[in-house]
Enzyme design. Sequence first.
Site, PDB file in Angstrom:
ATOM      1  N   ASP A  42       0.825  -1.211   0.000  1.00  0.00           N
ATOM      2  CA  ASP A  42       0.000   0.000   0.000  1.00  0.00           C
ATOM      3  C   ASP A  42       0.858   1.260   0.000  1.00  0.00           C
ATOM      4  O   ASP A  42       0.502   2.266  -0.624  1.00  0.00           O
ATOM      5  CB  ASP A  42      -0.937   0.014   1.207  1.00  0.00           C
ATOM      6  CG  ASP A  42      -2.051  -1.015   1.087  1.00  0.00           C
ATOM      7  OD1 ASP A  42      -2.286  -1.494  -0.035  1.00  0.00           O
ATOM      8  OD2 ASP A  42      -2.673  -1.339   2.112  1.00  0.00           O
ATOM      9  N   SER A  87     -19.818 -19.636 -28.125  1.00  0.00           N
ATOM     10  CA  SER A  87     -19.986 -20.461 -26.927  1.00  0.00           C
ATOM     11  C   SER A  87     -19.695 -21.912 -27.298  1.00  0.00           C
ATOM     12  O   SER A  87     -19.713 -22.286 -28.472  1.00  0.00           O
ATOM     13  CB  SER A  87     -21.402 -20.322 -26.381  1.00  0.00           C
ATOM     14  OG  SER A  87     -22.349 -20.663 -27.377  1.00  0.00           O
ATOM     15  N   LEU A  88     -19.422 -22.733 -26.301  1.00  0.00           N
ATOM     16  CA  LEU A  88     -19.088 -24.136 -26.549  1.00  0.00           C
ATOM     17  C   LEU A  88     -20.322 -25.017 -26.442  1.00  0.00           C
ATOM     18  O   LEU A  88     -21.229 -24.746 -25.654  1.00  0.00           O
ATOM     19  CB  LEU A  88     -18.040 -24.617 -25.540  1.00  0.00           C
ATOM     20  CG  LEU A  88     -16.686 -23.907 -25.556  1.00  0.00           C
ATOM     21  CD1 LEU A  88     -15.787 -24.474 -24.470  1.00  0.00           C
ATOM     22  CD2 LEU A  88     -16.021 -24.034 -26.917  1.00  0.00           C
ATOM     23  N   LYS A 123     -13.312 -25.560 -16.390  1.00  0.00           N
ATOM     24  CA  LYS A 123     -14.287 -24.586 -16.896  1.00  0.00           C
ATOM     25  C   LYS A 123     -14.716 -23.680 -15.739  1.00  0.00           C
ATOM     26  O   LYS A 123     -15.324 -24.136 -14.781  1.00  0.00           O
ATOM     27  CB  LYS A 123     -15.498 -25.294 -17.490  1.00  0.00           C
ATOM     28  CG  LYS A 123     -16.538 -24.364 -18.089  1.00  0.00           C
ATOM     29  CD  LYS A 123     -17.680 -25.163 -18.692  1.00  0.00           C
ATOM     30  CE  LYS A 123     -18.726 -24.245 -19.294  1.00  0.00           C
ATOM     31  NZ  LYS A 123     -19.359 -23.377 -18.277  1.00  0.00           N
ATOM     32  N   LYS A 300     -10.054 -28.972 -25.808  1.00  0.00           N
ATOM     33  CA  LYS A 300      -9.734 -28.316 -27.076  1.00  0.00           C
ATOM     34  C   LYS A 300      -8.625 -29.094 -27.769  1.00  0.00           C
ATOM     35  O   LYS A 300      -7.699 -29.579 -27.102  1.00  0.00           O
ATOM     36  CB  LYS A 300      -9.242 -26.878 -26.839  1.00  0.00           C
ATOM     37  CG  LYS A 300     -10.211 -25.969 -26.120  1.00  0.00           C
ATOM     38  CD  LYS A 300      -9.539 -24.645 -25.784  1.00  0.00           C
ATOM     39  CE  LYS A 300     -10.423 -23.790 -24.895  1.00  0.00           C
ATOM     40  NZ  LYS A 300      -9.703 -22.615 -24.369  1.00  0.00           N
ATOM     41  N   LYS A 324     -19.901 -30.731 -18.765  1.00  0.00           N
ATOM     42  CA  LYS A 324     -20.489 -30.120 -17.574  1.00  0.00           C
ATOM     43  C   LYS A 324     -20.654 -31.186 -16.493  1.00  0.00           C
ATOM     44  O   LYS A 324     -21.276 -32.221 -16.731  1.00  0.00           O
ATOM     45  CB  LYS A 324     -21.854 -29.490 -17.902  1.00  0.00           C
ATOM     46  CG  LYS A 324     -21.800 -28.338 -18.891  1.00  0.00           C
ATOM     47  CD  LYS A 324     -21.178 -27.090 -18.264  1.00  0.00           C
ATOM     48  CE  LYS A 324     -22.085 -26.437 -17.251  1.00  0.00           C
ATOM     49  NZ  LYS A 324     -23.242 -25.746 -17.815  1.00  0.00           N
TER      50      LYS A 324
END
EC number: 6.5.1.2
Length: 677
Positions: A42, A87-88, A123, A300, A324
């Site tokens: 800081d 999106s996948l 994920k 991937k 998922k």
Amino acid sequence: MVSMHREDAQRREAEELRREIERHNHLYYVEAKPEISDYDFDRLLLRLIELEREHPELVTPDSPTGRVGGAVTREFPPVEHREPMLSLSNTYSIGEVEEFSARVGRLLEAEGIRDRDMVAELKFDGVAVSLLYRDGVLVRGATRGNGRRGDDITVNLRTVPTVPLRLQTLDTPFSLGEGREVEVRGEVFMRKEDFTALNDTRPEEDRFANPRNATAGTLKLQDSAEVAVRRLWFVAYYLDGIQDPDTPHFHRLQLLETAGFFTGGHYRLCKGMQEIAAFIARWNEERWHLPYETDGVVLKLNDVRQWKTLGATSKSPRWAIAYKYPAQQATTVLRDVVFQVGRLGTITPVAELEPVRLAGSTVSRSTLHNFDEMRRLGIMIGDRVVIEKSGEVIPKVIRVVTEARPVDARLVELPSRCPACSTPIVREEGEVGFYCPNEAGCPAQLKGRILHFASRNAMDIQNLGEALVEQLVAFGLVHDPGDLYFLQEPQLRNLERMGPKSAQNVVRALDESRSQSYARLLFALGIRHVGQATARELARAFPSIEALEAASEEELADVADIGPVIARSIREWFEAPAVSALLEKLRDARLPLAAEDPKPLINSNFEGLSVVFTGALLRHDRQSASELVLERGGKIVSTVSKKTGLVVAGREAGSKLEKALKLGLRVISEEEFEAML
């Protein structure tokens, strides 16, 4: 000549401070290996802030002082993505992953390609964003939006500690190259402990359902200073724009780490389905021990040339897929349903269960949300029920196993009266839940108010736990938070599990809490819809409880971030019969009912004026400009009205300036504002 030497020294000091601050920031957040204390960090940051304020010409686009926040934006302009952010496709079983792997194999073999190594990554359950770097410096950050067009949220993403403002020097064969535009994609998320801490600062009725919702809401806040205090994180999973376009994906992840990004570190190059399945199985068990939410695994192809070969559909790439994790479920027996009363009177049904192991812990209670949800489930005492945990802190009952219902199952008796005080419960029109209207006399509400008053983000009264508060209420020793400060050690020693030492510690903690700030006290009072941030705004606008009590609904609604709903709630709180006696007790207890250490006015140029800032200021951030007005007797408001005394217009001032001109209000430039200081 001396002046030039001094300027060079200041410039060198600023450059060295920037390097050191970003190095320590990376060590703390990405590598988890801090070398200095928070205090010393800081001090470095404060010195750089001081230098840049005194010498604005030293400010650079990648300065870590931008992480502190302070800029306020009226809107988030749309931006086009260089390449669509697709999106996948999702899979929910190992069998579906095997089908994906086989399908990819067939497509590649048709092109004469045999290598099909895949990278497995965790994920993250967050919000997808894209970062654009030019010459190594962050120039833009955007949401995914509809995939082709997102919103520019650069000002907010600059406050995220794991978003590098400048890419680190890369001593690697995968060089980014000079003058290149580099795009990094990833997910913004909130860690579990930070999510819990954020919800602790918010009123019960305004709490976020899960970390993802909290993240999405935070990224669209207009005040970047508020974004900064919510402690968001960024995890990088995609890199584009490097010199060698054929660099494999696995090596790109390593390059992201070298450049200063957080990747989570939990990724693996898999040679076949056996290794993929092992990775998925491992993290299905271990994910509960991570400090953040992860809801699956992303797969991937490692060879990015194969990405081009396979291409994409209109919605998702053919070279990647998401597995998922199924929500963790368990079956157990419903022993009973109890009804809890919150500090604001809301009545919530809670399922008491036969203890069962779920997601690494033993569960014996589960939320049923509200009466309507109970009716939808058709739940009965003795039923076998399925409970589920999919990221939530508290598991939920999702269905009843009706075919296993025992013959002696009993209907749940819904209360018509408050379970704590027997007052008839009510349901407001348009509301989902029932509540107890006996605010003053309900012991459960009183217990909740006392616990909130003593909580860490409020008065932070140590040693005042739930068991002790329950006894204080049951024996009539406290009727409101003000009574806490008149407790004597002999009274406490007579309570269960309270010896002389414990009683002494409680009295000492109460005495120490008198030094808390006025803003903390306002939050501690538990006014509906008044969270920590709102309490701070109220303390700035109305520097004493008397000023706040005297404020009209219109004056309250005129304060930054306080609209008519919160204003009405504040007025209703002050008008409640018991509040006058509570405030009198707090005065007698010498609690901070006014802003601490009021400073003498530097001048009276803003005295009595309600000041609105609009547009971007060149030499001040919004927070520091507001403080300058407050120090000179003015008041900061967020909306323009006939009562506004002064409008300060910076660059790109918008609708507020137009309205001010239509109303004939006094409008000044930043230069005129500085002259008034």
